[in-house]
Structures are given as structure tokens and as C-alpha cells.
Motif scaffolding. Structure first.
Motif, PDB file in Angstrom:
ATOM      1  N   VAL A 261      43.742  44.048  38.613  1.00 31.26           N
ATOM      2  CA  VAL A 261      44.136  42.943  37.830  1.00 31.26           C
ATOM      3  C   VAL A 261      42.938  42.316  36.861  1.00 31.26           C
ATOM      4  O   VAL A 261      43.116  42.088  35.966  1.00 31.26           O
ATOM      5  CB  VAL A 261      43.855  41.499  38.802  1.00 31.26           C
ATOM      6  CG1 VAL A 261      44.251  40.300  38.010  1.00 31.26           C
ATOM      7  CG2 VAL A 261      45.334  41.627  39.805  1.00 31.26           C
ATOM      8  N   LEU A 262      41.541  42.515  37.373  1.00 29.18           N
ATOM      9  CA  LEU A 262      40.298  42.635  36.672  1.00 29.18           C
ATOM     10  C   LEU A 262      40.333  43.577  35.544  1.00 29.18           C
ATOM     11  O   LEU A 262      39.907  43.119  34.104  1.00 29.18           O
ATOM     12  CB  LEU A 262      39.075  42.772  37.526  1.00 29.18           C
ATOM     13  CG  LEU A 262      38.718  41.641  38.180  1.00 29.18           C
ATOM     14  CD1 LEU A 262      37.511  42.059  39.044  1.00 29.18           C
ATOM     15  CD2 LEU A 262      38.313  40.566  37.227  1.00 29.18           C
ATOM     16  N   LEU A 263      40.899  44.842  35.617  1.00 29.11           N
ATOM     17  CA  LEU A 263      40.616  45.744  34.617  1.00 29.11           C
ATOM     18  C   LEU A 263      41.889  45.619  33.602  1.00 29.11           C
ATOM     19  O   LEU A 263      41.686  46.250  32.333  1.00 29.11           O
ATOM     20  CB  LEU A 263      40.641  47.232  35.329  1.00 29.11           C
ATOM     21  CG  LEU A 263      39.221  47.459  36.145  1.00 29.11           C
ATOM     22  CD1 LEU A 263      39.258  48.793  36.873  1.00 29.11           C
ATOM     23  CD2 LEU A 263      37.799  47.191  35.370  1.00 29.11           C
ATOM     24  N   LEU A 264      43.189  45.352  34.053  1.00 31.49           N
ATOM     25  CA  LEU A 264      44.080  45.703  33.105  1.00 31.49           C
ATOM     26  C   LEU A 264      44.942  44.160  32.488  1.00 31.49           C
ATOM     27  O   LEU A 264      44.580  43.259  33.390  1.00 31.49           O
ATOM     28  CB  LEU A 264      45.351  46.261  33.841  1.00 31.49           C
ATOM     29  CG  LEU A 264      44.958  47.782  34.573  1.00 31.49           C
ATOM     30  CD1 LEU A 264      45.958  48.495  35.201  1.00 31.49           C
ATOM     31  CD2 LEU A 264      44.644  48.607  33.240  1.00 31.49           C
ATOM     32  N   PRO A 265      45.395  44.278  31.353  1.00 37.80           N
ATOM     33  CA  PRO A 265      45.781  43.120  31.020  1.00 37.80           C
ATOM     34  C   PRO A 265      47.201  42.456  31.695  1.00 37.80           C
ATOM     35  O   PRO A 265      47.874  43.444  32.566  1.00 37.80           O
ATOM     36  CB  PRO A 265      46.276  43.321  29.351  1.00 37.80           C
ATOM     37  CG  PRO A 265      46.379  44.874  29.618  1.00 37.80           C
ATOM     38  CD  PRO A 265      45.327  45.426  30.526  1.00 37.80           C
TER      39      PRO A 265
ATOM     40  N   SER B  94      46.662  35.869  33.509  1.00 35.57           N
ATOM     41  CA  SER B  94      45.777  36.695  34.220  1.00 35.57           C
ATOM     42  C   SER B  94      44.976  35.956  35.176  1.00 35.57           C
ATOM     43  O   SER B  94      44.634  36.344  36.199  1.00 35.57           O
ATOM     44  CB  SER B  94      44.895  37.927  33.414  1.00 35.57           C
ATOM     45  OG  SER B  94      46.060  38.592  32.789  1.00 35.57           O
ATOM     46  N   THR B  95      44.244  35.087  34.672  1.00 38.97           N
ATOM     47  CA  THR B  95      43.128  34.220  35.135  1.00 38.97           C
ATOM     48  C   THR B  95      43.929  33.534  36.446  1.00 38.97           C
ATOM     49  O   THR B  95      43.494  33.319  37.805  1.00 38.97           O
ATOM     50  CB  THR B  95      42.683  33.074  34.481  1.00 38.97           C
ATOM     51  OG1 THR B  95      42.442  33.658  33.083  1.00 38.97           O
ATOM     52  CG2 THR B  95      41.583  32.290  34.906  1.00 38.97           C
ATOM     53  N   ALA B  96      45.088  32.925  36.460  1.00 39.26           N
ATOM     54  CA  ALA B  96      45.884  32.357  37.515  1.00 39.26           C
ATOM     55  C   ALA B  96      46.315  33.431  38.563  1.00 39.26           C
ATOM     56  O   ALA B  96      45.947  33.171  39.736  1.00 39.26           O
ATOM     57  CB  ALA B  96      46.813  31.689  37.034  1.00 39.26           C
ATOM     58  N   VAL B  97      46.496  34.532  38.182  1.00 40.56           N
ATOM     59  CA  VAL B  97      46.586  35.657  38.774  1.00 40.56           C
ATOM     60  C   VAL B  97      45.374  36.074  39.912  1.00 40.56           C
ATOM     61  O   VAL B  97      45.613  36.636  41.026  1.00 40.56           O
ATOM     62  CB  VAL B  97      47.400  36.871  38.377  1.00 40.56           C
ATOM     63  CG1 VAL B  97      47.612  38.238  39.086  1.00 40.56           C
ATOM     64  CG2 VAL B  97      48.754  36.629  37.572  1.00 40.56           C
ATOM     65  N   LEU B  98      44.297  36.210  38.942  1.00 41.92           N
ATOM     66  CA  LEU B  98      43.102  36.528  39.788  1.00 41.92           C
ATOM     67  C   LEU B  98      42.461  35.391  40.706  1.00 41.92           C
ATOM     68  O   LEU B  98      42.042  36.089  41.748  1.00 41.92           O
ATOM     69  CB  LEU B  98      42.002  36.818  38.657  1.00 41.92           C
ATOM     70  CG  LEU B  98      40.550  37.140  39.145  1.00 41.92           C
ATOM     71  CD1 LEU B  98      40.848  38.459  39.953  1.00 41.92           C
ATOM     72  CD2 LEU B  98      39.565  37.227  38.214  1.00 41.92           C
TER      73      LEU B  98
END
Length: 229
Positions: free
Chosen positions: A165-169, A43-47
Motif C-alpha cells: 500500500v505504501l509503495l503503489l498508487p 490511499s491514505t484511508a486504506v493505509l
């Protein structure tokens, strides 16, 4: 009492840039996020990828709009300068030219000549700019306005998939991002159509279709390579 009538075309300059910016922000950022997520990233990389896409995209949109619309503005100024010179050197020929335009639009020759003479007496350059060159206050190029509108609306559009992206896994992103982005695109198309007086269903369907295609292709590329980022 004078009736101040406003038309939809008065909004065409800023509306085009705003819709283009918001649409590109949603589509490009959602597609980027999907591509990275499909490759198996956390998730961090996606964000991080999404935020980088937002900043780069907003700057690119602003620069692209400014350069493009500035080129249009330069052309308009060159045409006006040439027309101003022709009006100074051959006013009678220019009056005949304007009258011929009005004749082609349906006026009788004598009336066309009278109208051309009166309009040129009032504002010769404005009459030729509007009726010969097609340049008016509604259509004239405004580079800074277009650049700021595109950058701002791109950022707003790009922020929507990033919020998901911030709110969901991470395991929900492959469904939540495209679903929410298509909803955003449909709302954007409907709002733009309503503002511009165009058919709502057609506009919403158009932006939704192309957005879905872009996200599907990008997700496919990410799934194909499936590398850890």
C-alpha cells in the motif's frame, strides 16, 4: 558418545503460534485493505485502516493466545495436582495403573510391572504425566511464548500488504495487494512445512486457497457498498 537427536515435534508449540500469527496477519490485513480500497477509499484511508488493523490484530492475537494457552496450562496443573495426590495416597494402585498402560502398548505383564516400578522410583509424577496424562516437555502449554510469538508474527505478516500500500498508487492496489499477499502466503506455507517436516505443496496450497477466499469475499463486500471513507 551420546547422540543428541532432535525431532520436528519439539517445534510444534512455537511453530503453531508463529504460523497462525503470520497467516492471520497477512490474510486479515490484506482483506481489510482490499475491502476499504474496493469501497473507493483514497490511499491514505486504506493505509490508516491497515495500520489500525495491524495494531488491533496483534493485540487480539496476543490476548487470545495467552488466554487460550493459559486455560490449557491451568488444566494441566489441575491434572498434575490430582495425580500427585493419588500417588501420595495410593502408590500401589497407581503403579498397577501405569503397568496396565504399558501392557496395552504391547509389553508382557511382568515386564510392564517392572518398568512401571522402575519409572516410578525414578520420577513417579513425570511417568504418570507423560504416559497417563500425555503431558511432556514438548506438548506442555507455554502461554507467554505463544502470545509473544503470535503478536510478533502477526505484525510481520500484516506489514507485508501494508508495504505494498505504501509503495503503489491506489488504482493498482486491487491487483497488487491480493497478488503479493497470495505470494507471501505461499512462501509462509512452504517455510512452515519445511520447518515442521510436512509436505510443502500441500501446506502452501492450503494457506493460499483460504487466503484467496477471504480476500475475495472482503473485496466483494467493499465493492457492494462502495462508499467514500
Amino acid at each position: 558418545m551420546r547422540h543428541a537427536e532432535r525431532h520436528k515435534t519439539e517445534r510444534i508449540g512455537w511453530l503453531r503460534a508463529a504460523v497462525l500469527g503470520a497467516n492471520d496477519g497477512i490474510v486479515s490485513t490484506a482483506s481489510l485493505v482490499l475491502g476499504v480500497a474496493a469501497a473507493g477509499a483514497e490511499s491514505t484511508a486504506v493505509l490508516v485502516a491497515g495500520v489500525a488493523g495491524l495494531v488491533a490484530g496483534a493485540m487480539s492475537m496476543a490476548a487470545g493466545e495467552y488466554v487460550s494457552v493459559s486455560s490449557q496450562s491451568d488444566t494441566e496443573r489441575a491434572d498434575l495436582a490430582r495425580e500427585r495426590s493419588e500417588l501420595a495416597s495410593a502408590p500401589e494402585q497407581e503403579k498397577m495403573e501405569l503397568a496396565e498402560i504399558y501392557v496395552r502398548r504391547g509389553l508382557a505383564p511382568q515386564l510392564a510391572s517392572t518398568v512401571a516400578a522402575q519409572l516410578m522410583a525414578h520420577d513417579a509424577l513425570g511417568a504418570h504425566a507423560r504416559d497417563e496424562l500425555g503431558i511432556s516437555d514438548v506438548t506442555t502449554a507455554r502461554p507467554i511464548q505463544a502470545a509473544l510469538a503470535s503478536a510478533a508474527t502477526f505484525s510481520v505478516g500484516a506489514a507485508l500488504p501494508l508495504l505494498v500500500v505504501l509503495l503503489l498508487p491506489a488504482h493498482l492496489l486491487m491487483w497488487a495487494v491480493p497478488g503479493s499477499s497470495l505470494l507471501f502466503l505461499g512462501l509462509l506455507g512452504s517455510l512452515a512445512a519445511k520447518t515442521g517436516g510436512a509436505p510443502v505443496v500441500v501446506a502452501a496450497s492450503r494457506v493460499t486457497f483460504w487466503g484467496a477466499l477471504a480476500m475475495a469475499l472482503t473485496a466483494g463486500v467493499g465493492a457492494l457498498f462502495e462508499v467514500a471513507i
